[in-house]
Design a protein around this motif. Structure first.
Motif, PDB file in Angstrom:
ATOM      1  N   GLU A  51       0.813  -1.212   0.000  1.00  0.00           N
ATOM      2  CA  GLU A  51       0.000   0.000   0.000  1.00  0.00           C
ATOM      3  C   GLU A  51       0.851   1.270   0.000  1.00  0.00           C
ATOM      4  N   GLY A  52       1.839   1.284  -0.887  1.00  0.00           N
ATOM      5  CA  GLY A  52       2.672   2.470  -1.045  1.00  0.00           C
ATOM      6  C   GLY A  52       3.746   2.638   0.006  1.00  0.00           C
ATOM      7  N   GLN A  53       3.835   1.728   0.951  1.00  0.00           N
ATOM      8  CA  GLN A  53       4.869   1.816   1.981  1.00  0.00           C
ATOM      9  C   GLN A  53       5.813   0.627   1.846  1.00  0.00           C
ATOM     10  N   THR A  54       7.014   0.827   2.336  1.00  0.00           N
ATOM     11  CA  THR A  54       8.008  -0.245   2.292  1.00  0.00           C
ATOM     12  C   THR A  54       8.267  -0.735   3.707  1.00  0.00           C
ATOM     13  N   GLN A  55       8.120  -2.036   3.892  1.00  0.00           N
ATOM     14  CA  GLN A  55       8.465  -2.684   5.161  1.00  0.00           C
ATOM     15  C   GLN A  55       9.752  -3.460   4.926  1.00  0.00           C
ATOM     16  N   SER A  56      10.644  -3.413   5.902  1.00  0.00           N
ATOM     17  CA  SER A  56      11.914  -4.117   5.729  1.00  0.00           C
ATOM     18  C   SER A  56      12.174  -5.025   6.925  1.00  0.00           C
ATOM     19  N   GLY A  57      13.177  -5.845   6.785  1.00  0.00           N
ATOM     20  CA  GLY A  57      13.553  -6.760   7.850  1.00  0.00           C
ATOM     21  C   GLY A  57      14.728  -7.607   7.428  1.00  0.00           C
ATOM     22  N   VAL A  58      14.941  -8.681   8.182  1.00  0.00           N
ATOM     23  CA  VAL A  58      16.051  -9.597   7.913  1.00  0.00           C
ATOM     24  C   VAL A  58      15.497 -11.020   7.860  1.00  0.00           C
ATOM     25  N   LEU A  59      15.816 -11.708   6.788  1.00  0.00           N
ATOM     26  CA  LEU A  59      15.493 -13.119   6.621  1.00  0.00           C
ATOM     27  C   LEU A  59      16.780 -13.895   6.837  1.00  0.00           C
ATOM     28  N   THR A  60      16.758 -14.865   7.746  1.00  0.00           N
ATOM     29  CA  THR A  60      17.931 -15.697   7.997  1.00  0.00           C
ATOM     30  C   THR A  60      17.573 -17.142   7.675  1.00  0.00           C
ATOM     31  N   ILE A  61      18.355 -17.744   6.789  1.00  0.00           N
ATOM     32  CA  ILE A  61      18.148 -19.140   6.406  1.00  0.00           C
ATOM     33  C   ILE A  61      19.293 -19.959   6.987  1.00  0.00           C
ATOM     34  N   THR A  62      18.929 -21.020   7.713  1.00  0.00           N
ATOM     35  CA  THR A  62      19.918 -21.872   8.388  1.00  0.00           C
ATOM     36  C   THR A  62      19.692 -23.330   7.978  1.00  0.00           C
ATOM     37  N   ARG A  63      20.629 -24.185   8.365  1.00  0.00           N
ATOM     38  CA  ARG A  63      20.475 -25.625   8.192  1.00  0.00           C
ATOM     39  C   ARG A  63      20.853 -26.289   9.504  1.00  0.00           C
ATOM     40  N   GLN A  64      19.937 -27.088  10.034  1.00  0.00           N
ATOM     41  CA  GLN A  64      20.211 -27.849  11.253  1.00  0.00           C
ATOM     42  C   GLN A  64      19.816 -29.290  11.002  1.00  0.00           C
ATOM     43  N   GLU A  65      20.742 -30.193  11.289  1.00  0.00           N
ATOM     44  CA  GLU A  65      20.528 -31.621  11.087  1.00  0.00           C
ATOM     45  C   GLU A  65      20.045 -31.912   9.674  1.00  0.00           C
ATOM     46  N   LYS A  67      18.306 -30.106   7.662  1.00  0.00           N
ATOM     47  CA  LYS A  67      17.023 -29.516   7.285  1.00  0.00           C
ATOM     48  C   LYS A  67      17.128 -27.991   7.276  1.00  0.00           C
ATOM     49  N   LEU A  68      16.586 -27.362   6.207  1.00  0.00           N
ATOM     50  CA  LEU A  68      16.584 -25.900   6.140  1.00  0.00           C
ATOM     51  C   LEU A  68      15.540 -25.330   7.091  1.00  0.00           C
ATOM     52  N   GLY A  69      15.847 -24.176   7.640  1.00  0.00           N
ATOM     53  CA  GLY A  69      14.941 -23.465   8.540  1.00  0.00           C
ATOM     54  C   GLY A  69      15.388 -22.019   8.602  1.00  0.00           C
ATOM     55  N   GLY A  70      14.972 -21.331   9.650  1.00  0.00           N
ATOM     56  CA  GLY A  70      15.430 -19.960   9.801  1.00  0.00           C
ATOM     57  C   GLY A  70      14.458 -19.094  10.549  1.00  0.00           C
ATOM     58  N   THR A  71      14.695 -17.787  10.467  1.00  0.00           N
ATOM     59  CA  THR A  71      13.863 -16.801  11.159  1.00  0.00           C
ATOM     60  C   THR A  71      13.630 -15.599  10.262  1.00  0.00           C
ATOM     61  N   LEU A  72      12.579 -14.871  10.592  1.00  0.00           N
ATOM     62  CA  LEU A  72      12.262 -13.614   9.935  1.00  0.00           C
ATOM     63  C   LEU A  72      12.142 -12.570  11.029  1.00  0.00           C
ATOM     64  N   THR A  73      12.852 -11.453  10.861  1.00  0.00           N
ATOM     65  CA  THR A  73      12.831 -10.375  11.856  1.00  0.00           C
ATOM     66  C   THR A  73      12.370  -9.100  11.159  1.00  0.00           C
ATOM     67  N   SER A  74      11.345  -8.464  11.719  1.00  0.00           N
ATOM     68  CA  SER A  74      10.814  -7.233  11.117  1.00  0.00           C
ATOM     69  C   SER A  74      11.691  -6.048  11.484  1.00  0.00           C
ATOM     70  N   GLN A  75      11.440  -4.902  10.839  1.00  0.00           N
ATOM     71  CA  GLN A  75      12.206  -3.692  11.156  1.00  0.00           C
ATOM     72  C   GLN A  75      11.930  -3.218  12.572  1.00  0.00           C
ATOM     73  N   GLN A  76      10.786  -3.635  13.161  1.00  0.00           N
ATOM     74  CA  GLN A  76      10.478  -3.277  14.552  1.00  0.00           C
ATOM     75  C   GLN A  76      11.174  -4.210  15.545  1.00  0.00           C
ATOM     76  N   GLY A  77      11.814  -5.272  15.037  1.00  0.00           N
ATOM     77  CA  GLY A  77      12.536  -6.189  15.916  1.00  0.00           C
ATOM     78  C   GLY A  77      11.764  -7.442  16.268  1.00  0.00           C
ATOM     79  N   ASP A  78      10.503  -7.562  15.819  1.00  0.00           N
ATOM     80  CA  ASP A  78       9.729  -8.781  16.061  1.00  0.00           C
ATOM     81  C   ASP A  78      10.334  -9.906  15.221  1.00  0.00           C
ATOM     82  N   SER A  79      10.464 -11.078  15.826  1.00  0.00           N
ATOM     83  CA  SER A  79      11.088 -12.193  15.138  1.00  0.00           C
ATOM     84  C   SER A  79      10.242 -13.446  15.305  1.00  0.00           C
ATOM     85  N   PHE A  80      10.198 -14.286  14.267  1.00  0.00           N
ATOM     86  CA  PHE A  80       9.519 -15.566  14.390  1.00  0.00           C
ATOM     87  C   PHE A  80      10.213 -16.604  13.520  1.00  0.00           C
TER      88      PHE A  80
END
Length: 136
Positions: A51-65, A67-80
């Motif tokens: 909607e005309g705005q840009t949201q940014s963050g960090v996508l981290t892709i990892t491998r454990q045992e 299997k690929l996985g990772g986290t997503l962190t928003s510009q506000q610092g929320d992570s999941f």
């Protein structure tokens, strides 16, 4: 006369080395090093237009045992954590559930080992996303 023929047969003509001729000389071709194999592991700065705005963050892709996985962190610092990460060639699909929100699916097409463009599908919308690998 017979003696002359025997003497001639015991002294064969000297052999000339075989001559190899080619129609053209082939110049050696430079060897182009193979491109490094694609590896999606790492952290990427990304931005999504909504909607005309840009949201940014960090996508981290990892491998454990294995299997690929990772986290997503928003510009506000929320992570999941991400529930599924799959890679097929240079296409990476990331699925996660936004905390207290809907599930989202990111389809990322890597143009090289460090840059991607794609879409984020969330709540029936398809939003453009771009990203660049963070320098270590």
């Amino acid at each position: 006369a017979l003696l002359f023929l025997c003497a001639c047969s015991s002294n064969p003509e000297p052999q000339q080395p075989a001559r190899v001729t080619t129609a053209e000389t082939v110049a050696p071709q430079p060897v182009t090093p193979a491109a490094p194999a694609f590896d999606a592991l790492g952290s990427y700065d990304f931005s999504v237009s909504f909607e005309g705005q840009t949201q940014s963050g960090v996508l981290t892709i990892t491998r454990q045992e294995g299997k690929l996985g990772g986290t997503l962190t928003s510009q506000q610092g929320d992570s999941f954590g991400l529930t599924t990460v799959t890679a097929e060639g240079r296409k990476v699909t990331v699925v996660g559930t936004i905390p207290n929100g809907p599930e989202m699916t990111m389809t990322l097409n890597f143009e090289n080992n460090d840059k991607f463009a794609g879409t984020v599908a969330v709540q029936g919308m398809s939003l453009p996303i771009t990203g660049t690998r963070k320098k270590s």
